[in-house]
Design an enzyme around this catalytic site. Structure first.
Site, PDB file in Angstrom:
ATOM      1  N   SER A  64     -38.713  67.342   1.561  1.00  0.00           N
ATOM      2  CA  SER A  64     -39.169  67.770   0.197  1.00  0.00           C
ATOM      3  C   SER A  64     -39.818  69.058   0.090  1.00  0.00           C
ATOM      4  CB  SER A  64     -40.451  66.452   0.163  1.00  0.00           C
ATOM      5  OG  SER A  64     -39.663  65.430  -0.411  1.00  0.00           O
ATOM      6  N   LYS A  67     -38.447  70.969  -2.601  1.00  0.00           N
ATOM      7  CA  LYS A  67     -38.687  70.906  -4.016  1.00  0.00           C
ATOM      8  C   LYS A  67     -39.617  71.929  -4.426  1.00  0.00           C
ATOM      9  CE  LYS A  67     -38.942  66.068  -3.097  1.00  0.00           C
ATOM     10  NZ  LYS A  67     -39.595  64.468  -3.073  1.00  0.00           N
ATOM     11  N   TYR A 191     -29.491  66.342  -4.941  1.00  0.00           N
ATOM     12  CA  TYR A 191     -30.900  65.958  -4.515  1.00  0.00           C
ATOM     13  C   TYR A 191     -30.682  65.684  -2.829  1.00  0.00           C
ATOM     14  CZ  TYR A 191     -35.176  63.564  -3.651  1.00  0.00           C
ATOM     15  OH  TYR A 191     -36.310  63.171  -2.897  1.00  0.00           O
ATOM     16  N   TYR A 243     -48.344  64.305  -1.737  1.00  0.00           N
ATOM     17  CA  TYR A 243     -48.018  62.931  -2.253  1.00  0.00           C
ATOM     18  C   TYR A 243     -49.728  62.085  -2.424  1.00  0.00           C
ATOM     19  CZ  TYR A 243     -43.612  64.096  -0.724  1.00  0.00           C
ATOM     20  OH  TYR A 243     -42.557  64.453  -0.432  1.00  0.00           O
ATOM     21  N   VAL A 261     -40.849  64.911   4.740  1.00  0.00           N
ATOM     22  CA  VAL A 261     -40.646  63.860   5.892  1.00  0.00           C
ATOM     23  C   VAL A 261     -40.114  64.068   7.036  1.00  0.00           C
ATOM     24  CG1 VAL A 261     -41.076  61.924   4.175  1.00  0.00           C
ATOM     25  CG2 VAL A 261     -38.906  62.651   4.919  1.00  0.00           C
TER      26      VAL A 261
END
Length: 309
Positions: A64, A67, A191, A243, A261
């Protein structure tokens, strides 16, 4: 003035000795094979000085963290109209939660949870074939890192595709509300592949330098984004980058950061340094357990918290 290299070495040595390493991600089978004993830390200071410790030259799956770069690209393509399709608020839920999407009519809470990153990926596709969009993402990250050896780990991408049922559910749900405009399979494929990009800590720290220096690479003087946009990306990293552990990260570390992760974290000390840390074991929120502790140590010793010394 603190000796940055000495501090980095000391932190890496301390992390190597710790037994509380967290748990590696197993829901992506390929990540389950990563050695939890790995730890790397790289810091690129404003003057270009590189300080490294541990496994800083070993590539890992950034997941991630990608992103941050896809958000930067999407803002370049869509500008502030992007915010009609994704919000800017912390989620307070797990990164792959579907609960809020139903309440908020398919509009993801922010660009760093999985649903939000799928919406951002959809913007980058903009009617182009997935291969072209993915090539643009990879080229941008290589350009930011000044390193053409950054690559996509195809085994990780296949592993994500084989087990990505929750992401498929999120994408289809958003498609039903018209938030995604490209075919769901195109969005998911792009993605999964950009999350499977592999980088070393050194490469990742170099790639994040534009966020630490008002949108510019201080070595080349090249402007990647405006200073205002860099500030706003940093703000989102601080409030949403971990998060439902984002508040704890801001409290403990005091720097904008984005986790993945795969165990990596990219952190930014504005005007001072770009930092990448990697420790595969995760905490309950899906963030690197020792990575956060290492960054807390580093920010304290270097007096880098954005909230003061």
């Amino acid at each position: 003035m603190p000796d940055l290299q000495e501090i980095v070495h000391e932190i890496a040595d301390e992390m190597a000795r710790r037994d509380d390493r967290g748990d590696v991600a197993t829901y992506i089978p390929e990540l389950a094979h990563v050695d939890p004993a790995r730890f790397g830390l790289a810091v690129v200071a404003a003057d270009g000085t590189l300080a490294c410790g541990g496994d800083c030259d070993l590539p890992f799956s950034i997941q991630s963290i990608s992103k941050v770069f896809t958000l930067t690209l999407a803002l370049g393509l869509a500008g502030d109209s992007l915010w009609r399709r994704v919000g800017r608020e912390p989620s307070g839920n797990a990164f792959n939660s579907i609960v809020q999407l139903e309440l908020e009519k398919g509009v993801p809470r922010n660009p760093f949870i999985n649903a939000g990153a799928l919406a951002v990926t959809d913007v980058i596709l903009s009617g182009h074939p997935p291969r072209e969009a993915l090539g643009e993402i990879l080229r941008f990250i290589r350009f930011a890192a000044q390193d053409d050896s950054v690559f996509i780990d195809e085994s990780v991408a296949r592993s994500e595709k084989a087990t990505g049922f929750r992401n498929a559910a999120l994408a289809n749900f958003m498609k039903s509300f018209g938030v995604l405009r490209n075919p769901v399979d195109f969005v998911l494929g792009t993605y999964f592949h950009h999350c499977a990009i592999a980088m070393t800590c050194e490469q990742l720290a170099r790639a994040g330098r534009f966020l630490a220096h008002s949108g510019r690479n201080p070595d080349t003087g090249c402007s990647i984004v405006s200073a205002e946009r860099a500030r706003r990306i940093n703000a989102l990293m601080l409030t949403c980058g971990h998060y439902d552990g984002s508040g704890e990260f801001a409290y403990r570390v005091g720097l904008p950061g984005k986790s993945g992760v795969g165990g990596g974290i990219l952190a930014v000390a504005p005007g001072q340094a770009s930092i990448a840390v990697w420790s595969p074991g995760l905490d309950e929120s899906g963030n690197s357990h020792l990575g956060r502790i290492a960054l807390e140590r580093l920010a304290r010793r270097m007096k880098w918290s954005i909230f003061g010394q």
